[in-house]
Design an enzyme around this catalytic site. Structure first.
Site, PDB file in Angstrom:
ATOM      1  N   TRP A 101       0.835  -1.208   0.000  1.00 58.29           N
ATOM      2  CA  TRP A 101       0.000   0.000   0.000  1.00 58.29           C
ATOM      3  C   TRP A 101       0.862   1.247   0.000  1.00 58.29           C
ATOM      4  O   TRP A 101       0.556   2.224  -0.696  1.00 58.29           O
ATOM      5  CB  TRP A 101      -0.972  -0.007   1.169  1.00 58.29           C
ATOM      6  CG  TRP A 101      -1.961  -1.127   1.082  1.00 58.29           C
ATOM      7  CD1 TRP A 101      -2.124  -2.150   1.967  1.00 58.29           C
ATOM      8  CD2 TRP A 101      -2.923  -1.354   0.037  1.00 58.29           C
ATOM      9  NE1 TRP A 101      -3.122  -2.987   1.538  1.00 58.29           N
ATOM     10  CE2 TRP A 101      -3.626  -2.529   0.361  1.00 58.29           C
ATOM     11  CE3 TRP A 101      -3.245  -0.684  -1.147  1.00 58.29           C
ATOM     12  CZ2 TRP A 101      -4.643  -3.055  -0.439  1.00 58.29           C
ATOM     13  CZ3 TRP A 101      -4.251  -1.197  -1.944  1.00 58.29           C
ATOM     14  CH2 TRP A 101      -4.944  -2.363  -1.595  1.00 58.29           C
ATOM     15  N   ASP A 171      -1.415   6.596   6.357  1.00 58.09           N
ATOM     16  CA  ASP A 171      -2.531   5.720   5.988  1.00 58.09           C
ATOM     17  C   ASP A 171      -2.745   4.767   7.167  1.00 58.09           C
ATOM     18  O   ASP A 171      -1.886   3.938   7.462  1.00 58.09           O
ATOM     19  CB  ASP A 171      -2.149   4.945   4.717  1.00 58.09           C
ATOM     20  CG  ASP A 171      -3.188   3.895   4.310  1.00 58.09           C
ATOM     21  OD1 ASP A 171      -4.179   3.700   5.046  1.00 58.09           O
ATOM     22  OD2 ASP A 171      -2.989   3.265   3.241  1.00 58.09           O
ATOM     23  N   LYS A 195     -11.815  -1.690   6.900  1.00 58.10           N
ATOM     24  CA  LYS A 195     -10.979  -2.584   7.699  1.00 58.10           C
ATOM     25  C   LYS A 195     -11.446  -2.601   9.150  1.00 58.10           C
ATOM     26  O   LYS A 195     -11.489  -3.634   9.776  1.00 58.10           O
ATOM     27  CB  LYS A 195      -9.502  -2.167   7.623  1.00 58.10           C
ATOM     28  CG  LYS A 195      -8.964  -1.955   6.223  1.00 58.10           C
ATOM     29  CD  LYS A 195      -8.879  -3.241   5.406  1.00 58.10           C
ATOM     30  CE  LYS A 195      -8.754  -3.005   3.915  1.00 58.10           C
ATOM     31  NZ  LYS A 195      -7.541  -2.388   3.469  1.00 58.10           N
TER      32      LYS A 195
END
Ligand SMILES: *Cc1c(COP(=O)(O)O)cnc(C)c1O
Length: 360
Positions: A101, A171, A195
């Site tokens: 990511w 993030d 998530k």
């Protein structure tokens, strides 16, 4: 009702009481005679939902007044572009590459300017967090970027990097609201909801107000400008209204659990059950350097592909689902977000113990 233990990395398990409450309100939200899904986002009723969600989030995280909270859409991946479009004033930013990511964000950053990889743990399949105490931070970097919890590899920054005064952009998709956070240490914190908070699509961005300016990169679409969303209370256009409503319910649930300190204690205890087993097992082992282990995502392997496959198949049969590791790591991964009950982890560990005995 047959609920499974869902160890998915995302979209992921949500608190049952939240799902039940949403179900109870599906046909008639609070006497409105309609579902929140059917409701005008310009209605008083909806305004109250989004205002309460923001207030609860601010309370949970202790967000200082000089930070804006934006409810956006397009998933965390849209932020990979939005961040440079809005924050790369000098067209330079430094990225710490701790997994896929972070790498994707870095690659996207390079479309808009000079995105420097100032540290990386690619050399050991991202199984650790690099030393970030004295990084070669660029003189004119607009920000330093991290992925704080690496969903795929199961690592977490337990100490934030020294950014040498540059704003830190993080993030936090897979560790959002899993523990207390000092928001003032960041320029921007953001994450996708799916998530640990709610339905996919919703993104929550917490941004220091001085970083939100009208000085965006040329060609930045209106929808991708933070100041547009700030100026319109996250309702420049139709927001992901139902998703935000579910996020709000999760915030209320977190408050009922005792807030983020209580969640951290709970998550530590819960993760320890699995990590202690992995450390003692002769068949299963964790793949991450101990000090950098995530409380949310726990990758593990056996030494045999056949055993991994047999384990995943038998676990699925027994109601422990989505344990297959990410395709780039292989093996297994148990994501044990806030809403995964301790009982789910205890039962998984018992199942692993039995599997180990039966397959010795
Ligand atoms: C899942 C995930 C993403 C991608 O989220 P999308 O909403 O699918 O764009 C980004 N970063 C992290 C840390 C993630 O876990």
């Amino acid at each position: 009702m047959a609920r499974v233990y869902n160890f998915s990395a995302g979209p992921a398990v949500l608190p049952e009481s939240v799902l039940q409450s949403a179900a109870a309100e599906m046909m008639d939200y609070n006497g409105s005679g309609m579902s929140v899904m059917e409701m005008s986002h310009r209605s008083k009723t909806y305004q109250k939902i989004i205002d309460t969600a923001e207030a609860d989030l601010r309370e949970l995280m202790g967000i200082p007044d000089n930070y804006k909270v934006l409810f956006l859409q397009g998933g965390a991946s849209t932020q990979f572009a939005m961040i440079p479009m809005n924050l790369m004033k000098n067209r330079v930013a430094d990225y710490i590459i701790t997994g896929q990511w972070a790498k994707k964000a870095w690659q996207e950053g390079n479309i808009y300017g000079q995105a420097n990889a100032v540290a990386s743990s690619a050399d050991k399949t991202f199984s650790y967090i690099p030393d970030c105490s004295d990084l070669p931070i660029s003189e004119n970097a607009d920000y330093v970027y991290i992925c704080e919890n690496n969903t795929i590899y199961g690592t977490k920054f337990h100490q934030l990097p020294d950014t040498k005064g540059k704003p830190l952009v993080a993030d936090v998709s897979s560790c959002f609201l899993s523990e207390p956070v000092d928001v003032s240490k960041y320029g921007m914190i953001y994450g996708g909801a799916q998530k640990n908070i709610g339905p996919a699509g919703v993104v929550i961005a917490i941004i220091r107000e001085d970083l939100i300016t009208e000085d965006t990169l040329p060609g930045t679409p209106t929808m991708l400008k933070y100041h547009i969303h700030r100026d319109n209370g996250s309702m420049y256009n139709t927001p992901p209204a139902y998703g935000i409503y579910i996020c709000g319910k999760v915030f209320q649930w977190l408050k009922e659990q005792g807030g983020l300190e209580a969640m951290q204690a709970y998550n530590k205890k819960k993760a320890a059950i699995l990590y202690d087993f992995l450390d003692a097992s002769e068949m299963f082992r964790g793949t991450v350097v101990k000090k950098d282990r995530s409380l949310m995502n726990v990758p593990f392997v056996t030494d045999s592909e056949e055993l991994n496959a047999a384990f995943i198949a038998q676990a699925t049969q027994a109601g422990f689902v989505n344990l297959k590791g990410h395709r780039t790591v292989g093996g297994m991964r148990a994501s044990i977000y806030n809403a995964m009950p301790t009982e789910g982890v205890e039962k998984l560990v018992s199942f692993m113990e039995a599997f180990e005995k039966n397959n010795r």
